[in-house]
Design a protein around this motif. Structure first.
Motif: not given
Length: 332
Positions: A121-144
């Motif tokens: 309900g706030i922000a969805d920046f999750a990635n699937g197993r096959r392809c990455a859609k979301n990227f980022g450098n935020a702390l605790d984001s768990e993004l590449t």
């Protein structure tokens, strides 16, 4: 006698030249003019190939760090996080590259990408197993976060025991290679971003084993089920299969090298703008893996300035429940 002396001097000079040419500094000077002929067969967008822009940036980073004296390793790394990771048939996409130009060696292996998060309900920046859609450098984001890195120190820690046969257990010692970044990736150490084997223990319980060198003060050790998640996602780190990780970690132990991860923030934004304008990224000189772009449609970069306040507020509004003590093993 004079001819023998001349011959000796020539042999010594030849040996000196060979040693000089084998050094990474000389290698950098020789190769700075362009991609070596032997490597050109590995450049492209096919399987086991590296896209031209990814190689160019990875190579430029490596040569720069060699010239600065930061790196002496004769090999360097690159990763193309726009390529698919896990195929439906269980086959893993090879998108992490180990390049050793001095001995004309090129390897493409699998590697996981950051799974991201879905803050309901706030922000969805999750990635699937096959392809990455979301990227980022935020702390605790768990993004590449794509960009430039140099490998740092390697830390190895005890994770616990797991069963390998009816009467035999093994110890899981997992190594972690810290990455140090620059620019958009400068907070890599703060984010605890690095490389490690894609393995962990699940369903962990505490087993009485006071003879173990890893036992706690009460004589217990963690015991669980070993899981290999090479086809899965990570918390933003670069994860390799256990066998590939062992080779890579050995290569960089006490001998740092560079890693360039594609795409960086500017690449993600440029491709997103091209897609929004109805233009083909390749048609305007941009690169993204075609299969993954078709699947994700539009990539997005989440800068820390935007995402970290959201994550901080979410953490404040959704405090983590008290950590439960690890249960004692039963029947093991």
């Amino acid at each position: 006698m004079r001819s023998r002396s001349v011959l000796l001097i020539m042999n010594i000079f030849s040996l000196f030249v060979i040693v000089l040419l084998a050094s990474p500094w000389s290698f950098a000077a020789q190769q700075s003019s362009g991609i070596p002929v032997w490597m050109r067969a590995h450049v492209g967008e096919g399987e086991d190939q590296i896209a031209p822009v990814v190689l160019q940036r990875a190579r430029a980073l490596y040569l720069r760090k060699v010239s600065e004296g930061t790196v002496k390793n004769t090999c360097y790394f690159a990763m193309d996080a726009t390529r698919p990771n896990d195929f439906s048939d269980g086959k893993l996409g090879r998108r992490f590259y180990v390049i050793c130009e001095s001995d004309r060696s090129f390897r493409a292996i699998s590697a996981g990408h950051g799974g991201g998060r879905d803050l309901k309900g706030i922000a969805d920046f999750a990635n699937g197993r096959r392809c990455a859609k979301n990227f980022g450098n935020a702390l605790d984001s768990e993004l590449t976060a794509g960009g430039a890195y140099v490998t740092g120190e390697t830390k190895t820690s005890f994770k616990g025991y797991y069963r390998i046969s009816a009467k035999q257990d093994a110890v899981l010692m997992r190594s972690f290679v810290q990455f140090d970044g620059e620019g958009e990736t400068a907070n890599a150490r703060q984010r605890e971003i690095g490389g490690h084997p894609a393995e962990l223990l699940r369903n962990v319980c505490l087993r009485k084993d006071p003879r173990s060198p890893y036992a706690n003060h009460d004589g217990y050790v963690p015991f669980g089920t070993l899981v290999d998640y090479a086809g899965g996602r990570s918390n933003g780190c670069t994860s390799w299969s256990p066998s590939d990780a062992a080779q890579i970690i050995a290569m960089v132990k006490d001998n740092p090298t560079t890693l360039y991860v594609y795409p960086d923030a500017a690449d993600v934004d440029a491709v997103a703008q091209a897609v929004a304008a109805g233009r083909s990224p390749s048609g305007v000189g941009l690169y993204w893996n075609a299969a993954c772009l078709k699947e994700i449609r539009v990539p997005k970069f989440w800068p820390k300035q935007t995402l970290e306040p959201i994550l901080a507020q979410y953490k404040k509004d959704h405090p983590a429940p008290p950590q439960r003590p690890t249960p004692t093993c039963k029947g093991r």
